[in-house]
Scaffold this active site. Structure first.
Site, PDB file in Angstrom:
ATOM      1  N   ALA A  80      74.942  56.671  20.242  1.00 55.09           N
ATOM      2  CA  ALA A  80      74.092  57.919  19.295  1.00 55.09           C
ATOM      3  C   ALA A  80      73.690  58.784  19.541  1.00 55.09           C
ATOM      4  CB  ALA A  80      72.776  56.447  19.205  1.00 55.09           C
ATOM      5  N   VAL A 141      71.807  57.081  24.594  1.00 57.60           N
ATOM      6  CA  VAL A 141      71.167  58.374  24.254  1.00 57.60           C
ATOM      7  C   VAL A 141      72.667  59.147  24.610  1.00 57.60           C
ATOM      8  CG1 VAL A 141      69.421  59.904  24.097  1.00 57.60           C
ATOM      9  CG2 VAL A 141      69.099  57.077  24.366  1.00 57.60           C
ATOM     10  N   CYS A 142      73.178  59.846  23.252  1.00 62.42           N
ATOM     11  CA  CYS A 142      73.787  61.001  23.668  1.00 62.42           C
ATOM     12  C   CYS A 142      73.794  62.373  24.637  1.00 62.42           C
ATOM     13  CB  CYS A 142      74.466  61.155  21.972  1.00 62.42           C
ATOM     14  SG  CYS A 142      76.211  62.787  22.179  1.00 62.42           S
ATOM     15  N   PHE A 143      72.452  62.843  24.257  1.00 65.00           N
ATOM     16  CA  PHE A 143      72.165  63.818  25.103  1.00 65.00           C
ATOM     17  C   PHE A 143      71.709  63.523  26.187  1.00 65.00           C
ATOM     18  CE2 PHE A 143      73.645  65.812  21.091  1.00 65.00           C
ATOM     19  CZ  PHE A 143      73.650  67.601  21.046  1.00 65.00           C
TER      20      PHE A 143
END
Length: 270
Positions: A80, A141-143
């Site tokens: 996401a 969480v993508c980052f």
């Protein structure tokens, strides 16, 4: 020098943004348009979840409603991403294009050269990520992690990208964070308890960086837009002409947004 189309669409809804990327793929497949570079922003902010990502017991309905964020599922995989204070890019090109490698990883390297140039023009020294260990699959969480050839600044993830190929057409799109609201981001997800949430937030802070953090100054979306447009011009070694969409084109995009990208069946199917 080859000429591609360029399209800038500020402040579209999350559903419209994903629908437009898909329609651009379709129009390029039908040879109605040449390869396209698109820049866009989001209004309202959007939480895009990866094509295969689960939302049940992962995404916080309370947090999404609190911050008035729209959820949308992407065509691409990955985790996401909160699209808020950022510039987003997408590249649509035939996968048989002579400049596009056959493998996803090597194609990412070629298409990310524009990102590298853009950061350089802004005065930020970026590098390509080359992960040595398996990514943390438990995080939504993508980052929190970098994948191959995404951009890092001083070891922190600066830009996230994802790629998909459908019926011969490649779509790569990604997020270029200008500033990050960590409180808002971590309200988007469900955690076992507050302690785990705070630990994840601390880990994210040490692994991700926005443009304003890297520069230690405020910047405008237009300034970032101009730098990365020049960056992609140099990185892809192409010239750009504006793509003008007709009323009928926008009607097609709106229909796809309403019937697919605004539907619970698509967005919450996992």
């Amino acid at each position: 020098m080859e000429t591609w189309k360029f399209l800038y669409t500020p402040d579209l809804t999350p559903a419209m943004n994903m629908a437009l990327d898909e329609k651009l793929m379709e129009w390029h497949r039908e040879k109605r348009i040449p390869p396209v570079l698109r820049f866009y922003t989001w209004s309202p902010a959007g939480l895009s979840v990866g094509y295969f990502q689960k939302t049940l017991n992962k995404v916080s309905e309370e947090g999404v409603n609190k911050h008035k964020v729209d959820i949308v599922r992407r065509l691409t995989g990955g985790r996401a991403v909160l699209h808020d204070n950022e510039l987003t890019y997408s590249i649509i090109v035939d996968e048989r294009h002579p400049g596009i490698p056959k493998t996803v990883k090597e194609a990412c390297l070629v298409l990310s050269k524009g990102l590298m140039k853009g950061y350089s023009i802004l005065g930020i020294k970026a590098e390509y990520a080359m992960p040595e260990k398996r990514m943390n699959e438990s995080s939504a969480v993508c980052f929190e992690e970098s994948s191959w050839y995404e951009l890092t600044v001083e070891g922190k993830k600066a830009a996230g990208s994802a790629q998909v190929r459908q019926k011969g057409i490649l779509l790569q799109h990604g997020s270029i964070p200008i500033r990050t609201d960590e409180e808002k981001l971590f309200d988007m997800f469900i955690y076992p308890n507050e302690k785990v949430k705070q630990r994840s937030k601390k880990s994210f802070h040490n692994k991700a960086v926005s443009i304003e953090e890297a520069l230690s100054e405020r910047v405008t979306v237009q300034h970032v837009h101009d730098a990365f447009l020049q960056g992609f011009r140099e990185g892809l070694d192409v010239t750009f002409e504006s793509l003008n969409l007709a009323k009928k084109d926008w009607e097609e995009v709106e229909y796809l947004a309403e019937t697919k990208y605004m539907s619970e069946e698509w967005n919450f199917k996992r």
